[in-house]
Design a protein around this motif. Structure first.
Motif, PDB file in Angstrom:
ATOM      1  N   LEU A  35       0.836  -1.195   0.000  1.00 27.60           N
ATOM      2  CA  LEU A  35       0.000   0.000   0.000  1.00 27.60           C
ATOM      3  C   LEU A  35       0.872   1.247   0.000  1.00 27.60           C
ATOM      4  O   LEU A  35       1.916   1.288   0.663  1.00 27.60           O
ATOM      5  CB  LEU A  35      -0.903   0.024   1.238  1.00 27.60           C
ATOM      6  N   GLU A  36       0.431   2.245  -0.730  1.00 26.39           N
ATOM      7  CA  GLU A  36       1.122   3.531  -0.737  1.00 26.39           C
ATOM      8  C   GLU A  36       0.697   4.351   0.486  1.00 26.39           C
ATOM      9  O   GLU A  36      -0.394   4.135   1.039  1.00 26.39           O
ATOM     10  CB  GLU A  36       0.794   4.296  -2.021  1.00 26.39           C
ATOM     11  N   PRO A  37       1.513   5.290   0.936  1.00 24.35           N
ATOM     12  CA  PRO A  37       1.120   6.148   2.054  1.00 24.35           C
ATOM     13  C   PRO A  37      -0.224   6.832   1.788  1.00 24.35           C
ATOM     14  O   PRO A  37      -0.465   7.347   0.696  1.00 24.35           O
ATOM     15  CB  PRO A  37       2.261   7.177   2.124  1.00 24.35           C
ATOM     16  N   GLY A  38      -1.114   6.788   2.774  1.00 25.97           N
ATOM     17  CA  GLY A  38      -2.423   7.402   2.652  1.00 25.97           C
ATOM     18  C   GLY A  38      -3.446   6.568   1.903  1.00 25.97           C
ATOM     19  O   GLY A  38      -4.609   6.967   1.799  1.00 25.97           O
ATOM     20  N   GLU A  39      -3.054   5.403   1.410  1.00 27.15           N
ATOM     21  CA  GLU A  39      -3.987   4.583   0.624  1.00 27.15           C
ATOM     22  C   GLU A  39      -5.007   3.872   1.495  1.00 27.15           C
ATOM     23  O   GLU A  39      -6.129   3.597   1.056  1.00 27.15           O
ATOM     24  CB  GLU A  39      -3.195   3.560  -0.202  1.00 27.15           C
ATOM     25  N   HIS A  40      -4.628   3.551   2.735  1.00 27.46           N
ATOM     26  CA  HIS A  40      -5.553   2.858   3.640  1.00 27.46           C
ATOM     27  C   HIS A  40      -5.330   3.383   5.054  1.00 27.46           C
ATOM     28  O   HIS A  40      -4.181   3.538   5.486  1.00 27.46           O
ATOM     29  CB  HIS A  40      -5.317   1.345   3.591  1.00 27.46           C
ATOM     30  N   PRO A  41      -6.417   3.653   5.798  1.00 25.82           N
ATOM     31  CA  PRO A  41      -6.259   4.229   7.139  1.00 25.82           C
ATOM     32  C   PRO A  41      -5.508   3.329   8.118  1.00 25.82           C
ATOM     33  O   PRO A  41      -4.928   3.832   9.092  1.00 25.82           O
ATOM     34  CB  PRO A  41      -7.709   4.460   7.604  1.00 25.82           C
ATOM     35  N   ASN A  42      -5.518   2.016   7.893  1.00 25.52           N
ATOM     36  CA  ASN A  42      -4.771   1.123   8.782  1.00 25.52           C
ATOM     37  C   ASN A  42      -3.263   1.214   8.568  1.00 25.52           C
ATOM     38  O   ASN A  42      -2.484   0.777   9.422  1.00 25.52           O
ATOM     39  CB  ASN A  42      -5.214  -0.329   8.583  1.00 25.52           C
ATOM     40  N   TYR A  43      -2.859   1.767   7.432  1.00 26.57           N
ATOM     41  CA  TYR A  43      -1.433   1.888   7.111  1.00 26.57           C
ATOM     42  C   TYR A  43      -1.164   3.295   6.568  1.00 26.57           C
ATOM     43  O   TYR A  43      -0.893   3.477   5.385  1.00 26.57           O
ATOM     44  CB  TYR A  43      -1.023   0.822   6.083  1.00 26.57           C
ATOM     45  N   PRO A  44      -1.261   4.300   7.421  1.00 26.18           N
ATOM     46  CA  PRO A  44      -1.124   5.687   6.957  1.00 26.18           C
ATOM     47  C   PRO A  44       0.223   5.971   6.289  1.00 26.18           C
ATOM     48  O   PRO A  44       0.306   6.841   5.417  1.00 26.18           O
ATOM     49  CB  PRO A  44      -1.293   6.519   8.235  1.00 26.18           C
ATOM     50  N   ASN A  45       1.256   5.228   6.687  1.00 30.05           N
ATOM     51  CA  ASN A  45       2.582   5.430   6.102  1.00 30.05           C
ATOM     52  C   ASN A  45       2.870   4.448   4.966  1.00 30.05           C
ATOM     53  O   ASN A  45       3.993   4.409   4.459  1.00 30.05           O
ATOM     54  CB  ASN A  45       3.661   5.293   7.180  1.00 30.05           C
ATOM     55  N   GLY A  46       1.850   3.674   4.605  1.00 28.95           N
ATOM     56  CA  GLY A  46       2.039   2.670   3.579  1.00 28.95           C
ATOM     57  C   GLY A  46       2.685   1.410   4.135  1.00 28.95           C
ATOM     58  O   GLY A  46       3.091   1.365   5.306  1.00 28.95           O
ATOM     59  N   VAL A  47       2.784   0.375   3.300  1.00 31.34           N
ATOM     60  CA  VAL A  47       3.408  -0.876   3.718  1.00 31.34           C
ATOM     61  C   VAL A  47       3.885  -1.622   2.477  1.00 31.34           C
ATOM     62  O   VAL A  47       3.258  -1.554   1.421  1.00 31.34           O
ATOM     63  CB  VAL A  47       2.422  -1.750   4.546  1.00 31.34           C
ATOM     64  N   GLN A  48       5.008  -2.288   2.604  1.00 28.09           N
ATOM     65  CA  GLN A  48       5.555  -3.121   1.527  1.00 28.09           C
ATOM     66  C   GLN A  48       5.838  -4.490   2.128  1.00 28.09           C
ATOM     67  O   GLN A  48       6.948  -4.785   2.566  1.00 28.09           O
ATOM     68  CB  GLN A  48       6.842  -2.500   0.961  1.00 28.09           C
ATOM     69  N   ASP A  49       4.817  -5.331   2.185  1.00 24.68           N
ATOM     70  CA  ASP A  49       4.889  -6.629   2.864  1.00 24.68           C
ATOM     71  C   ASP A  49       4.889  -7.741   1.821  1.00 24.68           C
ATOM     72  O   ASP A  49       3.892  -7.940   1.117  1.00 24.68           O
ATOM     73  CB  ASP A  49       3.692  -6.767   3.811  1.00 24.68           C
ATOM     74  N   ASP A  50       5.980  -8.475   1.732  1.00 24.06           N
ATOM     75  CA  ASP A  50       6.113  -9.537   0.742  1.00 24.06           C
ATOM     76  C   ASP A  50       5.898 -10.926   1.338  1.00 24.06           C
ATOM     77  O   ASP A  50       6.235 -11.936   0.714  1.00 24.06           O
ATOM     78  CB  ASP A  50       7.489  -9.471   0.076  1.00 24.06           C
ATOM     79  N   THR A  51       5.333 -10.975   2.544  1.00 18.42           N
ATOM     80  CA  THR A  51       5.014 -12.250   3.195  1.00 18.42           C
ATOM     81  C   THR A  51       3.515 -12.439   3.332  1.00 18.42           C
ATOM     82  O   THR A  51       2.996 -13.534   3.117  1.00 18.42           O
ATOM     83  CB  THR A  51       5.671 -12.334   4.585  1.00 18.42           C
ATOM     84  N   HIS A  52       2.805 -11.353   3.681  1.00 17.43           N
ATOM     85  CA  HIS A  52       1.374 -11.452   3.975  1.00 17.43           C
ATOM     86  C   HIS A  52       0.538 -10.929   2.805  1.00 17.43           C
ATOM     87  O   HIS A  52       0.918  -9.975   2.139  1.00 17.43           O
ATOM     88  CB  HIS A  52       1.051 -10.683   5.253  1.00 17.43           C
ATOM     89  N   PHE A  53      -0.608 -11.557   2.621  1.00 14.91           N
ATOM     90  CA  PHE A  53      -1.436 -11.291   1.449  1.00 14.91           C
ATOM     91  C   PHE A  53      -2.469 -10.204   1.704  1.00 14.91           C
ATOM     92  O   PHE A  53      -2.852  -9.933   2.842  1.00 14.91           O
ATOM     93  CB  PHE A  53      -2.170 -12.571   1.025  1.00 14.91           C
ATOM     94  N   ASN A  54      -2.953  -9.627   0.613  1.00 15.44           N
ATOM     95  CA  ASN A  54      -4.184  -8.848   0.674  1.00 15.44           C
ATOM     96  C   ASN A  54      -5.344  -9.797   0.379  1.00 15.44           C
ATOM     97  O   ASN A  54      -5.140 -11.016   0.263  1.00 15.44           O
ATOM     98  CB  ASN A  54      -4.138  -7.669  -0.312  1.00 15.44           C
ATOM     99  N   GLU A  55      -6.557  -9.268   0.270  1.00  8.81           N
ATOM    100  CA  GLU A  55      -7.718 -10.150   0.083  1.00  8.81           C
ATOM    101  C   GLU A  55      -7.636 -10.946  -1.216  1.00  8.81           C
ATOM    102  O   GLU A  55      -7.990 -12.130  -1.261  1.00  8.81           O
ATOM    103  CB  GLU A  55      -9.007  -9.312   0.124  1.00  8.81           C
TER     104      GLU A  55
END
Length: 251
Positions: free
Chosen positions: A201-221
């Motif tokens: 996720l990019e910064p501001g794209e989702h309220p749970n991750y305001p700073n964004g996230v680059q997670d290559d282990t855990h999935f999205n829906e």
């Protein structure tokens, strides 16, 4: 009035579909493993474990009990009493889908296991499940998204996934090689498109991750659903009795 009647009819239909006759027992499918399969808290969304969509693909005769937990290895799952809790509620005819490796193999983690410990713990899960006349199924750890500079996916679970394959063969239980299947999927998507499977996720794209996230282990829906589809396809391919209760062709 017509809409109210239709709504009531729909409610009654759902109630009838979920009804089991006296004496009938639903099959419970226990999911035992780590964060890649677990049920996520709302604060973690859109992160999702593959066990979340997986539970919706079965008819009312099957109940999926997702015991997967973030950060768990075979060692911590035993130490915290999570396995004994599964054993206490397990009945003959149930299924136990066992997927570990992510946290066992990282030796800097406090829950890590040696290769010998990992093998021993897996065999314990299998033998104790069989002792309850339930059906164990071993699953290799789902792939991490890690491509090298040439765009080739790296095999980050090679050693511990091979142990799982060996234990499945030695104990004569079904194996779902989710590591290899998910590697093939990631390779087909490629280095860039595979990001859409994971919690990126990019910064501001989702309220749970305001700073964004680059997670290559855990999935999205979307990624969780794709991994669940791989598991379902293997259940069918292995001709497990559980396959008779899958209600979606899962396109």
């Amino acid at each position: 009035m017509r809409n109210i009647f239709k709504f009531r009819l729909w409610v009654l239909t759902l109630a009838f579909m979920s009804f089991t006759w006296p004496g009938e027992k639903a099959i419970t499918v226990y999911l035992v493993g780590d964060s890649t399969m677990s049920q996520k808290a709302i604060k973690a969304y859109p992160e999702a474990g593959w066990g979340m969509p997986f539970s919706f693909f079965f008819n009312p005769e099957v109940r999926v009990d997702n015991r997967g937990q973030n950060g768990r290895s075979t060692k911590s799952f035993l130490k915290e009493g999570r396995w004994s809790a599964v054993m206490d509620s397990m009945n003959a005819g149930d299924y136990v889908l066992i997927q570990f490796g992510h946290n066992d193999e990282i030796q800097t983690k406090k829950n890590a296991t040696t290769e010998v410990e990992f093998r021993t713990n897996l065999k314990r899960f299998v033998s104790e499940t069989k002792s309850k006349k339930a059906f164990p199924v071993l699953i290799t750890a789902v792939a991490r998204r890690k491509f090298d500079a040439a765009g080739k996916l790296e095999d980050t679970h090679a050693v511990y996934s091979e142990i799982i394959r060996q234990v499945a063969k030695e104990t004569k239980v079904p194996l779902i090689d989710l590591d290899r299947k998910s590697q093939a999927l990631l390779t087909a998507f490629g280095p860039e498109q595979s990001k859409f499977l994971y919690n990126h996720l990019e910064p501001g794209e989702h309220p749970n991750y305001p700073n964004g996230v680059q997670d290559d282990t855990h999935f999205n829906e979307f990624g969780a659903r794709k991994m669940a589809q791989l598991v379902l396809a293997e259940i069918r391919a292995l001709k497990l009795g559980l396959a008779d209760h899958i209600v979606s062709k899962d396109k």
